[in-house]
Write an enzyme that holds these catalytic residues in place. Structure first.
Site, PDB file in Angstrom:
ATOM      1  N   ARG A 144       0.841  -1.200   0.000  1.00  0.00           N
ATOM      2  CA  ARG A 144       0.000   0.000   0.000  1.00  0.00           C
ATOM      3  C   ARG A 144       0.873   1.246   0.000  1.00  0.00           C
ATOM      4  NH1 ARG A 144      -3.697   0.293   4.651  1.00  0.00           N
ATOM      5  NH2 ARG A 144      -1.900  -0.417   5.834  1.00  0.00           N
ATOM      6  N   LYS A 163       4.582 -11.127   9.847  1.00  0.00           N
ATOM      7  CA  LYS A 163       3.821 -11.057   8.597  1.00  0.00           C
ATOM      8  C   LYS A 163       4.158 -12.205   7.655  1.00  0.00           C
ATOM      9  CE  LYS A 163       3.010  -7.466   5.137  1.00  0.00           C
ATOM     10  NZ  LYS A 163       2.969  -5.996   5.063  1.00  0.00           N
ATOM     11  N   ARG A 189      -0.361  -0.257  14.599  1.00  0.00           N
ATOM     12  CA  ARG A 189       0.796  -0.762  15.343  1.00  0.00           C
ATOM     13  C   ARG A 189       0.390  -1.063  16.774  1.00  0.00           C
ATOM     14  NH1 ARG A 189       2.429  -0.954  11.057  1.00  0.00           N
ATOM     15  NH2 ARG A 189       4.154   0.070  10.015  1.00  0.00           N
TER      16      ARG A 189
END
Ligand code: ATP
Length: 274
Positions: free
Chosen positions: A61, A125, A262
Site C-alpha cells: 500500500r 507477517k 501498530r
C-alpha cells in the site's frame, strides 16, 4: 530449488466449481501482477488470475514495496468485477483476509489477521493483500473492478529478511505442497467469498474476521504518515470492515485508507503517543 507443477491447466483441474469461470495465466517474471491487471481491465470479459513466479517491483500500500525472491513466495493477482457501489469495496481487503486465512489454516498453518490487510503467523507477517479498485468503463452501470494482489511467503531466505528489515514469517509446510494444489485451494475459496461479498457486502464476514483478529483487546495506535491519528484498544471490525477502537473518549471506527496499525508497545514516545 525445485518449483512443483504450476500450470494454468493443473490449477484449473483442481479448482472447485466456484472458480471454474476464472481465466488463469502464469508468467515466469513480471514487475507487478497488480499493475499488469490494472492496465488490462478495459479488455477483460470476466475474472482473471495472473500468477508470477517472480516479481521485480511487487507493490504494497501507499507506494511501499513487496519483496520476494524467485520460488520463495506465492504471488498472484485476481481481477474481479463487482456490481458496486464503489464505497462498498472498503470492506473487500478484510473479506479477502478471511478467505486466505481460512484456507491457509485448513492446510495446517494457523494464521491471524492484522487489520486491515496482513496475515500474521506467530505475530509476524506471512502474507500481504493489496486491493486496488477502478470504476468499470465498459458497460459500467456502477460496476467496479477490483484487482486483488496477494503475496504469501513460503520460504524466507535470510538475505530477503534482511532486505525487508523486520522479522517476517514463512510457511515451509505450504512450500512442500504441490503449488497448483495450493493455488487452487486459495482461488476456490477466494472466488466463493468474492461472489458472496458481491451480493451481501462485508457484513456476513465480520464475525469470521473477528474470530481471526490478531490484536483483539490489544492497545494499538493508528498511524498516518508516521503521525498518531488514534490510540485505543482494538475491538474488532464492524459490519463494513472499519476497525473499532475503544479510546478514552469512547468508541471510534477507523476506515482503512492508507493508515497503519501498530501495537502501542512498539511505538517510540517521540512520535506523540500520550
Ligand atoms: P503497515 O504495517 O504500515 O500497515 P502494511 O503492513 O499494510 O503496512 P503493505 O503496504 O501491505 O504494508 O506491505 C508493504 C510492507 O510489507 C513493506 O513496507 C515491508 O515492510 C513489508 N514487506 C515487504 N516484503 C515483505 C515480505 N515478503 N514479507 C513480509 N513483509 C514484507
Amino acid at each position: 530449488m525445485t518449483i512443483s507443477t504450476f500450470t494454468p491447466g493443473a490449477i484449473a483441474a483442481r479448482c472447485a466449481t466456484s472458480a471454474t469461470h476464472v481465466a488463469i495465466e502464469v508468467v515466469a517474471e513480471t514487475g507487478s501482477t497488480n499493475a499488469d491487471l490494472l492496465a488490462r481491465l478495459d479488455t477483460l470479459d470476466g475474472p482473471l488470475l495472473r500468477i508470477a513466479e517472480n516479481q521485480t517491483a511487487g507493490r504494497g500500500r501507499a507506494g511501499r514495496s513487496w519483496l520476494s525472491t524467485p520460488g520463495a513466495a506465492l504471488m498472484f493477482s485476481l481481477a474481479w468485477r463487482f456490481k458496486g457501489p464503489l464505497h462498498r469495496m472498503s470492506g473487500l481487503p478484510m473479506a479477502v483476509g478471511v478467505a486466505l486465512a481460512e484456507t491457509i489454516a485448513s492446510l495446517g498453518v494457523p494464521v491471524r489477521i492484522k487489520w486491515p490487510n496482513d496475515l500474521l503467523r506467530d505475530g509476524k507477517k506471512l502474507a500481504g493483500i493489496l486491493v486496488e479498485t477502478q470504476a468499470a468503463r465498459k458497460d459500467g452501470d456502477g460496476a467496479v473492478w477490483a484487482v486483488i494482489g496477494v503475496g504469501i511467503n513460503l520460504l524466507m531466505p535470510d538475505e530477503l529478511e534482511e532486505q525487508i528489515g523486520r522479522a517476517v514469517a514463512a510457511a515451509p509446510w505450504l512450500a512442500k505442497m504441490d503449488r497448483s494444489e495450493l493455488m487452487a485451494a486459495l482461488l476456490s475459496r477466494l472466488a466463493a467469498v468474492l461472489a458472496e461479498f458481491d451480493d451481501t457486502g462485508f457484513a456476513p464476514f465480520a464475525e469470521r474476521w473477528n474470530l481471526l483478529h490478531a490484536w483483539q483487546g490489544r492497545d494499538v495506535v493508528i498511524l498516518d504518515h508516521g503521525q498518531v491519528l488514534q490510540q485505543g484498544r482494538a475491538a474488532g471490525v464492524d459490519a463494513i470492515g472499519r476497525l473499532m477502537l475503544d479510546t478514552e473518549h469512547g468508541r471510534v471506527e477507523v476506515l482503512s485508507g492508507d493508515v497503519s496499525l501498530r501495537l502501542s508497545s512498539t511505538i517510540p514516545s517521540s512520535i506523540g503517543l500520550s
